[in-house]
Design a protein around this motif. Structure first.
Motif, mmCIF file in Angstrom:
data_model
loop_
_atom_site.group_PDB
_atom_site.id
_atom_site.type_symbol
_atom_site.label_atom_id
_atom_site.label_comp_id
_atom_site.label_asym_id
_atom_site.label_seq_id
_atom_site.Cartn_x
_atom_site.Cartn_y
_atom_site.Cartn_z
ATOM 1 N N PHE A 107 40.326 49.290 46.874
ATOM 2 C CA PHE A 107 41.153 48.374 46.095
ATOM 3 C C PHE A 107 40.385 47.388 45.205
ATOM 4 O O PHE A 107 40.973 46.784 44.326
ATOM 5 N N GLY B 33 38.239 47.605 42.759
ATOM 6 C CA GLY B 33 38.231 47.887 41.322
ATOM 7 C C GLY B 33 39.483 47.366 40.637
ATOM 8 O O GLY B 33 39.455 46.948 39.481
ATOM 9 N N LYS B 34 40.587 47.353 41.357
ATOM 10 C CA LYS B 34 41.862 46.910 40.788
ATOM 11 C C LYS B 34 42.011 45.391 40.812
ATOM 12 O O LYS B 34 42.754 44.836 40.016
ATOM 13 N N ILE B 35 41.299 44.719 41.741
ATOM 14 C CA ILE B 35 41.506 43.271 41.890
ATOM 15 C C ILE B 35 40.279 42.429 41.551
ATOM 16 O O ILE B 35 40.349 41.208 41.577
ATOM 17 N N GLN B 36 39.156 43.051 41.195
ATOM 18 C CA GLN B 36 37.921 42.295 40.994
ATOM 19 C C GLN B 36 37.998 41.286 39.861
ATOM 20 O O GLN B 36 37.284 40.289 39.874
ATOM 21 N N ASP B 37 38.831 41.504 38.886
ATOM 22 C CA ASP B 37 38.952 40.571 37.772
ATOM 23 C C ASP B 37 40.058 39.540 37.986
ATOM 24 O O ASP B 37 40.264 38.675 37.129
ATOM 25 N N ASN B 38 40.744 39.638 39.099
ATOM 26 C CA ASN B 38 41.795 38.668 39.415
ATOM 27 C C ASN B 38 41.150 37.293 39.587
ATOM 28 O O ASN B 38 40.201 37.142 40.355
#
Length: 182
Positions: A95, A97-102
């Motif tokens: 997961f 990759g989907k939330i690292q820029d959050n």
């Protein structure tokens, strides 16, 4: 006893953020409060662990488990520290990759940095106090630091010299004690 040992180290592995030295206060608290080891025994195992290759948290768990319950205890304690982080890393890999820029995730990781520094500094201070360091005992790590920093001597050679120095010192003290008995 084996299940309790496995459970304790699984709990430690699950809630240790920062890995490595950050695990020391948790293991010390759990093991000493259970009465499985006293502080002196724990810090002796900690000193041995610091000279072993491999993952620090797993090594200390294996040594503590071995001291408490033999080979089976060592294996279960090491496995306990590995399982929870292993599954957490798998979930993060899926997961992250989907939330690292959050922005919240970024803030959480930035907030954890000083906490990890504190978790590493605390056992260093506690170990320093527990070992009752004197100038004489501080001299060896200072010499090692100077040899590594100024003379670029590899830490591997420092460890090897330390091992031989410790063996030689022990033999010297034993021979001296035997001479005084005669």
């Amino acid at each position: 006893m084996h299940f309790k040992l496995f459970y304790q180290f699984t709990k430690i592995g699950l809630f240790t953020i920062g890995g490595g030295y950050a695990v020391i206060p948790l293991i010390e608290k759990e093991i000493v409060s259970q009465g499985w080891l006293d502080r002196t025994e724990f810090y002796e195992l900690l000193a041995i662990t610091e000279s072993l290759p491999g993952v620090f948290a797993t090594n200390i768990a294996a040594l503590v488990g071995y001291k408490i319950c033999g080979v089976r205890g060592g294996l279960l304690a090491a496995l306990g520290t590995i399982l929870a982080p292993f599954f957490i890393i798998i979930l993060l890999a899926v997961f992250f990759g989907k939330i690292q820029d959050n922005p919240y995730v970024v803030k959480i990781f930035k907030a954890l940095r000083p906490v990890v520094v504190g978790l590493i500094a605390a056992p260093c201070y506690t170990a320093f106090k527990a070992s009752k360091m004197t100038f004489k005992t501080l001299l060896i790590p200072i010499i090692a630091l100077v040899l590594m920093f100024f003379f670029h001597l590899s830490p591997i050679w420092i460890i090897v010299l330390g091992c031989f120095g410790g063996i030689g010192y022990h033999k010297f003290k034993t021979a001296r004690k035997n001479l005084s008995k005669d």
